[in-house]
Write an enzyme that holds these catalytic residues in place. Structure first.
Site, PDB file in Angstrom:
ATOM      1  CE  LYS A   1       3.794   1.411  10.570  1.00 34.90           C
ATOM      2  NZ  LYS A   1       3.415   2.534  11.337  1.00 34.90           N
TER       3      LYS A   1
ATOM      4  CB  ILE B   1      -0.916   0.030   1.246  1.00 33.30           C
ATOM      5  CG1 ILE B   1      -1.878  -1.146   1.236  1.00 33.30           C
ATOM      6  CG2 ILE B   1      -1.665   1.354   1.323  1.00 33.30           C
ATOM      7  CD1 ILE B   1      -2.698  -1.296   2.507  1.00 33.30           C
TER       8      ILE B   1
ATOM      9  N   GLY C   1       6.911   4.084   3.923  1.00 34.05           N
ATOM     10  CA  GLY C   1       7.227   5.358   4.561  1.00 34.05           C
ATOM     11  C   GLY C   1       8.487   5.230   5.368  1.00 34.05           C
ATOM     12  CB  ALA C   2      10.130   7.618   7.611  1.00 37.84           C
TER      13      ALA C   2
ATOM     14  CB  VAL D   1       1.472  -0.125   5.052  1.00 34.33           C
ATOM     15  CG1 VAL D   1       0.084  -0.631   5.448  1.00 34.33           C
ATOM     16  CG2 VAL D   1       2.036   0.761   6.157  1.00 34.33           C
TER      17      VAL D   1
ATOM     18  N   GLY E   1       8.497   2.089   7.842  1.00 33.92           N
ATOM     19  CA  GLY E   1       8.280   0.707   7.439  1.00 33.92           C
ATOM     20  C   GLY E   1       7.317   0.617   6.267  1.00 33.92           C
TER      21      GLY E   1
ATOM     22  CG  ASP F   1       4.970  11.451   9.829  1.00 36.68           C
ATOM     23  OD1 ASP F   1       5.193  12.563   9.317  1.00 36.68           O
ATOM     24  OD2 ASP F   1       5.037  10.388   9.194  1.00 36.68           O
TER      25      ASP F   1
END
Length: 317
Positions: free
Chosen positions: A53, A29, A32-33, A37, A35, A157
Site C-alpha cells: 500500500k 489491486i 482508493g481515497a 494498493v 492511496g 471507512d
C-alpha cells in the site's frame, strides 16, 4: 537560553524504514481515497505475494511528522497481537522523497488475500449466504472492530471492499490506521469515497467517535442478508433520505444543533423495523441491527455489547 533545535528527522528516514527495493510491483489491486494498493512479490522472502500500500506522507521541515511515526508504531504494535480478524502488517518501508510536493512515499506491506467481502457476496449462488456463515462473518467483523476500538483506533471507512476473506473463509479488517495521514490524503484526492456505509453524524458534519464503525458494520451485516446495499445513496442528501426511511426523520429535539443542513430539507418519515427493508432478517438479527443503526450514536451498542447480543449467544440458526 535559546531552545536547542531537534535534529532533522528526514535524515533518519532511511534508518527508520528500509528502502522499498525488496518488493517487485506486479499490478494494481485497487485505488482508493487512501492511496494505491499493489499486488507485489517479496524478493527477500522466496517471492511471496504481498499487498503493497503506497501512502504519501506530508513532510514538515523536520521530516516525517511525529504523529505519523506514532501511528506507524501503533500499527506495528497491533501486529504483535496477531489478531485473527485483522490483516497482518508485514513491513513498512519508504520510497522516493517528492521534494516539490513536500511529501515522502511510504509503503505499508500487508499479507495478500485474494478476495474481499464485496467479491464474496457477488459470487454467491442464487440462494445467497447460509445463515450460519452470515452469523460467523458478522461475529468476526465485530471481533476485529472491538480489537481496534480497544486500542483507540476508529476504522472510519468500513465497507465490504475493506473486509478481506482468507482462503479458509475467515474475515479480516484491512485499510485502518494512519488516520491523520489519511486526513491529509483525503484532501488531495478526487476519488469518491462511497457514502453507503457512512453514519448520519458524519454526513451531517458532526464530530464523531467509534460508533461510526458500529453503524457501518450494521450496514454490512444487512448487506450479507440481502446481497445488496441497505442505503445505496447517490449524494450526501440522498444518503440521509435513505437512512431516514429506516430511522425516521429525527424530531426537532433530536436534530443536531449548529449544523448547516436543515431538517426541513427532508420529508417526514416514521421509524421502521430493519426487516421491513431487509426481509431475510430473523428476530435476533433484526433486533441487533435496530440497535446498531440508531440515529443517535450514543444509543448504539459498543462492538463488545454487540457480540454479547442474543443473535450471537443463542443456538446457531
Amino acid at each position: 537560553m535559546a531552545p536547542t533545535r531537534q535534529p532533522q528527522q528526514h535524515h533518519t528516514v532511511s534508518t527508520m524504514f528500509q528502502l522499498s527495493t525488496n518488493y517487485e510491483e506486479l499490478n494494481v489491486i485497487g485505488t482508493g481515497a487512501y492511496g494505491t494498493v499493489y499486488k507485489a512479490r517479496d524478493l527477500s522472502n522466496e517471492g511471496n505475494i504481498v499487498a503493497l500500500k503506497k501512502v504519501r506522507v506530508a513532510l514538515t521541515e523536520d521530516g516525517v511528522p511525529m504523529s505519523t511515526l506514532r501511528e506507524i508504531a501503533l500499527l506495528k504494535q497491533l501486529d504483535a497481537f496477531q489478531h485473527p480478524n485483522v490483516v497482518k502488517l508485514l513491513d513498512v518501508c519508504h520510497g522516493p522523497r517528492l521534494e516539490r510536493e513536500g511529501q515522502l512515499v511510504l509503503f505499508l506491506v500487508f499479507e495478500h488475500l485474494e478476495q474481499d467481502l464485496d467479491d464474496y457476496i457477488k459470487r454467491l449462488p442464487p440462494g445467497g449466504m447460509p445463515r450460519m456463515t452470515i452469523q460467523r462473518l458478522s461475529r468476526e467483523l465485530l471481533t476485529g472492530v472491538d480489537f481496534l476500538h480497544s486500542h483507540r483506533i476508529i476504522h472510519r471507512d468500513l465497507k465490504p471492499q475493506n473486509l478481506l476473506i482468507s482462503a479458509q473463509g475467515q474475515l479480516k479488517l484491512a485499510d485502518f490506521g494512519l488516520a491523520k495521514t489519511y486526513d491529509f490524503e483525503m484532501k488531495l484526492t478526487t476519488v469518491v469515497v462511497t457514502l453507503w456505509y457512512r453514519a448520519p453524524e458524519v454526513l451531517l458534519g458532526e464530530p464523531y467517535h467509534s460508533s461510526v464503525d458500529i453503524w457501518s458494520s450494521g450496514c454490512i451485516i444487512a448487506e450479507m442478508f440481502q446481497r445488496v446495499a441497505l442505503f445505496p445513496g447517490t449524494s450526501e442528501g440522498n444518503q440521509l433520505e435513505k437512512i431516514f426511511e429506516l430511522t425516521g426523520r429525527p424530531s426537532e429535539s433530536q436534530w443536531p444543533r449548529g449544523i448547516s443542513v436543515a431538517r426541513e430539507n427532508f420529508r417526514p418519515t416514521q421509524q421502521r423495523e430493519p426487516r421491513q427493508m431487509c426481509p431475510k432478517l430473523c428476530d435476533f438479527s433484526n433486533d441487533l441491527l435496530k440497535k446498531m443503526l440508531a440515529f443517535n450514536p450514543r444509543e448504539r451498542p459498543s462492538a463488545l455489547q454487540c457480540l454479547q447480543h442474543p443473535y450471537f449467544t443463542q443456538e446457531p440458526m
